[in-house]
Design an enzyme around this catalytic site. Sequence first.
Site, PDB file in Angstrom:
ATOM      1  N   GLU A 194       5.999  11.200  -0.983  1.00 52.89           N
ATOM      2  CA  GLU A 194       6.101  10.101  -0.035  1.00 52.89           C
ATOM      3  C   GLU A 194       5.352   8.898  -0.587  1.00 52.89           C
ATOM      4  O   GLU A 194       4.694   8.996  -1.630  1.00 52.89           O
ATOM      5  CB  GLU A 194       5.577  10.516   1.351  1.00 52.89           C
ATOM      6  CG  GLU A 194       4.111  10.879   1.392  1.00 52.89           C
ATOM      7  CD  GLU A 194       3.695  11.551   2.712  1.00 52.89           C
ATOM      8  OE1 GLU A 194       4.529  12.200   3.358  1.00 52.89           O
ATOM      9  OE2 GLU A 194       2.516  11.416   3.079  1.00 52.89           O
TER      10      GLU A 194
ATOM     11  N   HIS B 262       0.032   9.705   7.918  1.00 53.57           N
ATOM     12  CA  HIS B 262      -0.845  10.331   6.928  1.00 53.57           C
ATOM     13  C   HIS B 262      -1.813   9.295   6.367  1.00 53.57           C
ATOM     14  O   HIS B 262      -1.400   8.171   6.060  1.00 53.57           O
ATOM     15  CB  HIS B 262      -0.029  10.867   5.742  1.00 53.57           C
ATOM     16  CG  HIS B 262       0.644  12.177   6.023  1.00 53.57           C
ATOM     17  ND1 HIS B 262       1.650  12.663   5.219  1.00 53.57           N
ATOM     18  CD2 HIS B 262       0.461  13.102   6.987  1.00 53.57           C
ATOM     19  CE1 HIS B 262       2.052  13.827   5.691  1.00 53.57           C
ATOM     20  NE2 HIS B 262       1.345  14.108   6.774  1.00 53.57           N
TER      21      HIS B 262
END
Lengths: 383, 292
Positions: free
Chosen positions: B210, B247
């Site tokens: 990611e 995150h």
Amino acid sequence: MKLHEYQSKDLLARYGVNVPGGRVAHDAADAQAIADEFGGKVVVKAQVLMGGRGKAGGVKLFDNAAAAGAFTQELIGKRLVSIQNPAGMVVEKVLVGELIDIDEEYYLSVLLDRAAAQLVVMISKEGGMDIEEVAEKHPEAIVRLHVDPAWGLSDFEIRAALAQANIPKAARGQMVAMIKSLVSAYLREDADLIEINPCAWTPDGKLIAADAKVSIDENALFRHKEYGDTAEDSAEDPLEAEATRRGIAYVRLGGDIGVIGNGAGLVMCSMDEVTAAGGRPANFLDVGGGAQAERVKSCVELILMDPNVKGLLINIFGGITRCDEVAKGILSALDELNVQIPVVARIEGTASEEGRALLQGTRIVPAQTMQEAAQKIVSLAYA
Amino acid sequence: MSILVNKDTRVLVSGMTGREGSFHAQQMIEYGTQVVAGVTPGKGGTTHLGVPVFDTVAEAVAATQPNAALVFVPAPFAADAVLECEASEIPFVTLITEGIPINDMLRVVNKLEQGGKTRLLGGNCAGIITPGECKMGIMPGHIFTPGPIGMVSRSGTLTYEIVFELTNAGLGQTTCVGIGGDPLPGTRFVEVLQMFEADPATQAVVMVGEIGGSDEEAGAEYIQQMTKPVVAFISGRTAPPGKRMGHAGAIISGGMGTPESKVRALEAAGVTVADKTSEVPGLIQAALQVRV
């Protein structure tokens, strides 16, 4: 979490860094009194946590205290709008700071080098402008100094880095001390960024942090209760501030398809799918692991506060999250909030059959896969 | 074969008597994982879920000889819990806890690197599973099935999504490793890719990255030397710079960590990068056929 400039300077001053004189003011009388202490030669800076504050008219220089007071009067309660923040932020306080004479402007910062798993100090003789611009045009003008995690920095290493950065010899002694202060402030205050730009060298031979940006690691706020109120201030958007109050991981993206998912990776992926299907995601929202119906409802409610939202995509892959709890949350939100926009739900994983059964026969459109869900919500919302 | 965990893995659970720890320890036991000890300071001498609980990791190690530990301790105390496992020389520690201060992880990661006796996986991760043998984490066990695919990912739920599709396509897994979404993970892509390359049972690898950081780029550099095919997926392609996407590590900052940079590096290393998660099983099947 970004701190205000006045908070950043106060913090650094506690670690022995020279900062210009000045204080925060909440009204014209306050501001005028502070300006008087410096013979009226001050800069008044709006304390709003947004980029482009200067261009938005939030910063002005003065040579008399009355004018500084009048400008403060004008600023307080005003909404500043910039390219970086089109929604703007209302000014509640200003920093009234001493004007300092500057001979040269340098750049200093401390941040984490993720790849090296070490802190890195960035040093440049080219201060006063955006460091990303310097990095692009003169990459050789930025010197990087890694901090040994066990031993910290030694003076000789810093001196060598300053020589490499062509910092004038006269300024080096004070800069060695400043860099050590910045590194200890970073570690003890749980910062995730400290940036001094410009770091000013004055005609009388003083090194001063003329501007300072400090950001605190949100994960470490339990050790730093003093910043309790700053968290909401630092949200650049009123909906993000509301999300902070509700304890929801939410980022506003400016589009019109609301997105809810569980787990950051899956939510980002859902946004990507909406875009691929021709839609514009309104937000990132992670309900978190193991969400109960009440929390799901709160998330739906938050998304609907964005007046641009024309459709809602819910994408859940239940591991510790139970799909039946998610379904209950969606249904109670629809029920109580009188939701008119189309809603597509794709729920898979733990208790998915129970969840899908609960949604059957309601106005929620089911989808088997994430791609199908994205395509359905885009065609329904833009119909 | 598999990597890091298998049927002989004996797991100590730190923080087992808490709400999260209890729930997941129970699920792990039901999956067939050997949970041999729990540790909660102050609860030593009791039994929880049929497993003996100890006050300290040292006592648990002396009594039950675990060779792995799973940490569920709340964020303010998580770093200490990992260092306690390291002090008892437990070779493999998985840290599930989310929200650990970055300076704590800076200390832990560097300490473990110097000591060299403990490998840390996580924090902020879903854990690791070798299907049919050992589940050490919070993932739903039923979607995994044994087979020849190795998987390594920064995201928990996106792992479930892709594994579900792999399993449905008849592609089972050797081991699935969640390295977690924090800026300073204990184990990075490169290290897991090296283990899959060395594992005879793994025939192809799925790598799920990611935005944020440069670990995918570092992984791509290593992939150039790998003999096994790798299929990758990168999430957050439409995320704006400067915003943290849930995150702690998922942020594009200062021009670093962009999806374009990651996709470019991976493709240059010969990796097929899927545009959608649903393409992954097909790409893996194609890669396996080319190899045969």
